[in-house]
Design an enzyme around this catalytic site. Structure first.
Site, PDB file in Angstrom:
ATOM      1  N   HIS A 245       0.823  -1.206   0.000  1.00  6.85           N
ATOM      2  CA  HIS A 245       0.000   0.000   0.000  1.00  6.85           C
ATOM      3  C   HIS A 245       0.859   1.259   0.000  1.00  6.85           C
ATOM      4  O   HIS A 245       0.536   2.241  -0.670  1.00  6.85           O
ATOM      5  CB  HIS A 245      -0.963   0.035   1.178  1.00  6.85           C
ATOM      6  CG  HIS A 245      -1.988   1.108   1.009  1.00  6.85           C
ATOM      7  ND1 HIS A 245      -3.090   0.955   0.195  1.00  6.85           N
ATOM      8  CD2 HIS A 245      -2.060   2.371   1.481  1.00  6.85           C
ATOM      9  CE1 HIS A 245      -3.796   2.077   0.194  1.00  6.85           C
ATOM     10  NE2 HIS A 245      -3.196   2.954   0.963  1.00  6.85           N
ATOM     11  N   TYR A 249       1.635   5.131  -2.617  1.00  4.86           N
ATOM     12  CA  TYR A 249       1.995   6.516  -2.322  1.00  4.86           C
ATOM     13  C   TYR A 249       3.386   6.854  -2.841  1.00  4.86           C
ATOM     14  O   TYR A 249       3.664   8.026  -3.136  1.00  4.86           O
ATOM     15  CB  TYR A 249       1.862   6.770  -0.824  1.00  4.86           C
ATOM     16  CG  TYR A 249       0.414   6.749  -0.421  1.00  4.86           C
ATOM     17  CD1 TYR A 249      -0.404   7.841  -0.667  1.00  4.86           C
ATOM     18  CD2 TYR A 249      -0.154   5.606   0.132  1.00  4.86           C
ATOM     19  CE1 TYR A 249      -1.747   7.817  -0.359  1.00  4.86           C
ATOM     20  CE2 TYR A 249      -1.502   5.568   0.449  1.00  4.86           C
ATOM     21  CZ  TYR A 249      -2.294   6.675   0.204  1.00  4.86           C
ATOM     22  OH  TYR A 249      -3.629   6.642   0.496  1.00  4.86           O
ATOM     23  N   HIS A 396     -10.644   0.555  -9.719  1.00  5.27           N
ATOM     24  CA  HIS A 396     -10.139   1.588  -8.807  1.00  5.27           C
ATOM     25  C   HIS A 396      -8.663   1.848  -9.044  1.00  5.27           C
ATOM     26  O   HIS A 396      -8.210   2.998  -9.132  1.00  5.27           O
ATOM     27  CB  HIS A 396     -10.374   1.142  -7.362  1.00  5.27           C
ATOM     28  CG  HIS A 396      -9.521   1.859  -6.364  1.00  5.27           C
ATOM     29  ND1 HIS A 396      -9.759   3.161  -5.976  1.00  5.27           N
ATOM     30  CD2 HIS A 396      -8.417   1.459  -5.677  1.00  5.27           C
ATOM     31  CE1 HIS A 396      -8.849   3.534  -5.096  1.00  5.27           C
ATOM     32  NE2 HIS A 396      -8.019   2.526  -4.893  1.00  5.27           N
ATOM     33  N   PHE A 397      -7.879   0.785  -9.160  1.00  3.77           N
ATOM     34  CA  PHE A 397      -6.438   0.894  -9.383  1.00  3.77           C
ATOM     35  C   PHE A 397      -6.140   1.656 -10.673  1.00  3.77           C
ATOM     36  O   PHE A 397      -5.215   2.465 -10.735  1.00  3.77           O
ATOM     37  CB  PHE A 397      -5.847  -0.517  -9.426  1.00  3.77           C
ATOM     38  CG  PHE A 397      -4.349  -0.567  -9.506  1.00  3.77           C
ATOM     39  CD1 PHE A 397      -3.579  -0.498  -8.355  1.00  3.77           C
ATOM     40  CD2 PHE A 397      -3.697  -0.692 -10.722  1.00  3.77           C
ATOM     41  CE1 PHE A 397      -2.198  -0.557  -8.418  1.00  3.77           C
ATOM     42  CE2 PHE A 397      -2.329  -0.751 -10.797  1.00  3.77           C
ATOM     43  CZ  PHE A 397      -1.573  -0.687  -9.639  1.00  3.77           C
ATOM     44  N   HIS A 398      -6.949   1.390 -11.703  1.00  4.53           N
ATOM     45  CA  HIS A 398      -6.711   2.059 -12.980  1.00  4.53           C
ATOM     46  C   HIS A 398      -7.113   3.528 -12.959  1.00  4.53           C
ATOM     47  O   HIS A 398      -6.603   4.324 -13.763  1.00  4.53           O
ATOM     48  CB  HIS A 398      -7.442   1.319 -14.107  1.00  4.53           C
ATOM     49  CG  HIS A 398      -6.703   0.105 -14.596  1.00  4.53           C
ATOM     50  ND1 HIS A 398      -6.738  -1.091 -13.936  1.00  4.53           N
ATOM     51  CD2 HIS A 398      -5.874  -0.072 -15.663  1.00  4.53           C
ATOM     52  CE1 HIS A 398      -5.979  -1.978 -14.578  1.00  4.53           C
ATOM     53  NE2 HIS A 398      -5.446  -1.379 -15.617  1.00  4.53           N
ATOM     54  N   ARG A 461     -11.630 -10.471 -10.108  1.00  6.96           N
ATOM     55  CA  ARG A 461     -10.414  -9.936 -10.705  1.00  6.96           C
ATOM     56  C   ARG A 461      -9.464 -11.095 -10.982  1.00  6.96           C
ATOM     57  O   ARG A 461      -9.677 -12.214 -10.541  1.00  6.96           O
ATOM     58  CB  ARG A 461      -9.759  -8.922  -9.765  1.00  6.96           C
ATOM     59  CG  ARG A 461      -9.282  -9.515  -8.455  1.00  6.96           C
ATOM     60  CD  ARG A 461      -8.803  -8.494  -7.455  1.00  6.96           C
ATOM     61  NE  ARG A 461      -7.661  -7.723  -7.928  1.00  6.96           N
ATOM     62  CZ  ARG A 461      -6.855  -7.019  -7.145  1.00  6.96           C
ATOM     63  NH1 ARG A 461      -7.057  -6.999  -5.838  1.00  6.96           N
ATOM     64  NH2 ARG A 461      -5.851  -6.336  -7.637  1.00  6.96           N
ATOM     65  N   ARG A 462      -8.406 -10.803 -11.751  1.00  9.21           N
ATOM     66  CA  ARG A 462      -7.322 -11.753 -12.034  1.00  9.21           C
ATOM     67  C   ARG A 462      -7.763 -12.967 -12.854  1.00  9.21           C
ATOM     68  O   ARG A 462      -6.990 -13.886 -13.042  1.00  9.21           O
ATOM     69  CB  ARG A 462      -6.667 -12.264 -10.742  1.00  9.21           C
ATOM     70  CG  ARG A 462      -6.105 -11.218  -9.811  1.00  9.21           C
ATOM     71  CD  ARG A 462      -5.323 -11.880  -8.687  1.00  9.21           C
ATOM     72  NE  ARG A 462      -4.768 -10.923  -7.740  1.00  9.21           N
ATOM     73  CZ  ARG A 462      -5.322 -10.624  -6.566  1.00  9.21           C
ATOM     74  NH1 ARG A 462      -6.431 -11.230  -6.189  1.00  9.21           N
ATOM     75  NH2 ARG A 462      -4.768  -9.743  -5.761  1.00  9.21           N
TER      76      ARG A 462
END
Length: 571
Positions: A245, A249, A396-398, A461-462
C-alpha cells in the site's frame, strides 16, 4: 512556455559568482551529466509502457471471450507482464529519473560520487529487470505483480526483483546525499521544496520496501531454491502489503510534486503555501506505511482489532489528499482571477487548456476524485466485503495509478524529456500530447467504468474469460468485458501516440531550451516552520506507528502459524 529564472534560483546553481551572470536570461538547466542519467531512466520507463500496454490490450481482448492468445502464450503470463512492467518498472524508473532531475535542478548538480552511485543503482535495476522479465517470458513466473505465495516462481524472478529494490535504494541514497549537502552548505535556510519532497518519497520507499525485501530474502528465495519446503502464506502476504500500500503513495507523491510545484509555474501562478505542501508530504510519510492490513480484511489469522486500527489509520491519509486538493484549486482560482476571470467559475476558463503540460496532469487530478472515493470504499470494512477481490478493485487501481498518477507523469515527460535532451516541445507535438491525454481519459472512462460495474455484480479480478459452466450470474458480466476491450483499445491507441511524442522529443524535435518549471511560493504564505524539515522527529513518529500497527499482528502470525504451504505452479 518559458520564464526567466530568479536571482534566488541562480544562487542555487552553486556556480562561481563570476559565472552566474550568464544565466540571468536563461533557464536553470539540469546538469548535463545528471540529465544523461535521468534520461536513461526514461528510456526504460517508456519501453515498459509500450510492452506492458500491449500486454494489457491482449488481456482485455481475452477477457471479452472473442480472442485467444496465439503460440501457447498463457493469459496469466500476459497479466504478469502487464502488471510488473506498468505497476513496478514504468513507475519506479520514471520516479527515480524525475526525482534525480528535480534534485539536480533545485539543490544543484550531483557530485561525481553521488552520480556514480546513481549509475550503479540504475544498472543494478536494469540487470534485475532483465532477469525478472526473462523468467516471465519463459513462463516460469506467471505469478502476477503481487507474486502471492503459494504460487511459486523461479528463484531468478525473485532475485531480479530484489536487485531492482537494492538498485533503487542506492539511487535514492544518492539523492538524499545531495539534499544533505545542500543543507550543510546553506545552514538556516529552508531547503528547495522539490528536493525536500524527493527525500520524503525516498525515505518512504526505504521504509516500505523493507517489508518486501524481508519477504523475498527470508521467505521466497529460500522456498523457491528448495532450501525450505513450505512457506507461511499469511506472513508473506502481510509483509507484501506492508510494502504494497505504501507503494501506491511512492507512485503518487511524485505526481503531487508536479501538482504542487510544477503546475503553478506552468499556469503562470505561484505555489499556494510552501508549509502546507511540506506538511502534507510528512503526513503521507506517517500514514502511508502502517495501513497495509486493510488489503487483508477478509483474511483469517489477523485479529479484528488490528484490522480496525489500520482502517482508522488509512482514513487519516485522506487528510493530506484533501489538503492537496484545496491547495491546487486555490492556486487555479487565484491565477484565473489574476487573468481576469469573473464570477464564481469565470477563473476556470482562464486556465491554459491548450497546454499539454497542464491539461494532461489536470485530467489526472480530476480522475483522482472518483478514484479516491473508491479507495474509501475499499478501506471500509463493511463495503469491502462486497467488492473484495472483484474487478471493482482493478477499476479503482486504474483510476488512481493508471490515470491520476500516470497521466501526470506523461504531462511532466512532455517538458522533462526535451529539457534533458536540449530540444523543444513544438506546437504540433503539444497538440498530439493533448490528444493522447483526451483519448486516455475516454478509454479509461469506458474500461474502468465497466470494471467498477462488473465488480458490483460479482465479477472476479485476475481471471480470464469464463462462462463458469453456463452460470447466469457470469452471463451478466460479458457485456462489461466487451466494454473493457473497447476502452483498452482506445487506451492502447493513446499509448502509441504518447510513445510517438516521446520519440520525437528524444531524437527529432528541434534543438532549443525547454523549461523545468519550478514555482515560487506566494507572498504572504509565511515562513515555513523548521520542524517540517526535522526528519528525526517525524522518523520517530513513523517508527512508533509502524511498531504499534505491526508488532502484535506479526507476532501472532508467527506464534500461531500452521506448517505452511508447498509451492504451486498452475501454468
Amino acid at each position: 512556455m518559458t520564464t526567466a529564472i530568479t536571482s534566488k534560483e541562480v544562487k542555487q546553481t552553486n556556480l562561481p559568482k563570476e559565472k552566474t551572470s550568464i544565466l540571468k536570461d536563461k533557464f536553470i538547466q539540469v546538469d548535463r551529466k545528471d540529465a544523461k542519467l535521468a534520461l536513461a531512466h526514461m528510456y526504460v520507463a517508456f519501453t515498459a509502457l509500450l510492452v506492458g500496454g500491449l500486454a494489457g490490450l491482449l488481456q482485455v481482448f481475452v477477457r471479452s471471450g472473442a480472442f485467444e492468445l496465439p503460440f501457447g502464450i498463457g493469459y496469466y503470463q500476459v497479466l504478469t507482464v502487464h502488471g510488473v512492467l506498468l505497476g513496478l518498472i514504468l513507475t519506479t524508473y520514471f520516479i527515480l529519473g524525475f526525482q534525480l532531475a528535480a534534485v539536480s535542478r533545485t539543490a544543484g548538480p550531483l557530485s561525481n560520487t553521488q552520480r556514480k552511485l546513481g549509475w550503479i543503482g540504475f544498472w543494478l535495476m536494469v540487470v534485475g529487470t532483465i532477469a525478472a522479465a526473462t523468467m516471465v517470458l519463459l513462463n516460469e513466473a506467471s505469478v502476477l505483480y503481487t507474486f502471492y505465495a503459494p504460487l511459486q516462481a523461479h528463484w531468478i524472478f525473485y532475485a531480479g526483483l530484489a536487485l531492482v529494490v537494492v538498485g533503487s535504494w542506492i539511487e535514492g541514497f544518492a539523492q538524499i546525499m545531495r539534499y544533505a549537502q545542500w543543507r550543510k552548505e546553506n545552514k538556516g535556510q529552508t531547503s528547495p521544496l522539490l528536493a525536500f519532497m524527493a527525500v520524503v518519497n525516498n525515505l518512504m520507499w526505504f521504509v516500505a520496501s523493507l517489508g518486501v525485501a524481508v519477504e523475498v530474502l527470508f521467505q521466497l528465495l529460500p522456498w523457491s531454491l528448495g532450501f525450505v519446503e513450505r512457506i507461511d502464506v499469511l506472513l508473506s502476504r502481510t509483509l507484501f502489503w506492508y510494502f504494497g500500500h505504501a507503494l501506491v503513495y511512492f507512485w503518487l507523491l511524485p505526481a503531487y510534486m508536479i501538482w504542487y510545484v510544477v503546475i503553478p509555474k506552468v499556469i503562470g501562478g505561484k505555489l499556494f503555501s510552501d508549509a502546507l505542501a511540506r506538511l502534507s508530504f510528512m503526513l503521507f510519510l506517517l500514514f502511508s506505511v502502517p495501513v497495509g492490513v486493510h488489503h487483508q480484511l477478509t483474511e483469517p489469522g489477523i485479529d479484528g482489532f488490528w484490522k480496525f486500527l489500520q482502517v482508522v489509520l488509512t482514513f487519516f491519509v485522506i487528510v493530506p489528499s484533501l489538503m492537496t486538493a484545496f491547495s491546487m484549486f486555490a492556486t487555479f482560482e487565484l491565477r484565473g482571477r489574476e487573468l481576469g476571470g469573473k464570477g464564481v467559475l469565470g477563473w476556470f476558463r482562464q486556465l491554459p487548456w491548450k497546454d499539454s503540460r497542464f491539461l494532461v496532469p489536470f485530467i489526472g487530478m480530476v480522475a483522482f476524485i472518483p478514484g479516491g472515493a473508491g479507495g474509501i470504499v475499499n478501506a471500509s470494512y463493511q463495503m469491502n466485503q462486497l467488492i473484495h477481490n472483484t474487478i471493482w478493485v482493478t477499476g479503482h487501481f486504474h483510476l488512481t495509478v493508471a490515470t491520476a498518477v500516470v497521466l501526470t507523469y506523461f504531462g511532466a515527460a512532455f517538458w522533462l524529456i526535451p529539457h534533458l535532451t536540449g530540444r523543444k516541445l513544438t506546437s504540433k507535438m503539444n497538440s498530439l500530447a493533448n490528444t493522447s491525454g483526451i483519448l486516455w481519459a475516454v478509454g479509461m472512462f469506458i474500461m474502468s467504468g465497466a470494471m467498477h460495474l462488473a465488480g458490483l455484480l460479482g465479477a472476479p479480478r485476475r481471471s480470464e474469460y469464463s462462462t463458469y459452466g453456463g452460470s447466469e450470474q457470469a452471463a451478466e458480466w460479458i457485456t462489461y468485458q466487451f466494454a473493457q476491450a473497447i476502452g483498452g483499445t482506445i487506451l492502447f491507441i493513446s499509448i502509441l501516440l504518447i510513445i510517438g511524442v516521446v520519440i520525437n522529443l528524444i531524437w527529432f524535435a528541434p534543438k532549443g531550451e525547454e523549461e523545468f518549471p519550478v514555482a515560487e511560493a506566494a507572498a504572504g504564505g509565511g515562513k515555513t516552520p523548521a520542524i517540517l524539515e526535522n526528519f528525526k522527529v517525524w522518523g520517530v513518529i513513523l517508527v512508533a506507528l509502524i511498531l504499534i500497527a505491526y508488532t502484535f499482528p506479526i507476532f501472532d502470525i508467527i506464534s500461531n502459524s500452521p506448517a505452511g504451504s508447498k509451492g504451486f505452479k498452475f501454468w
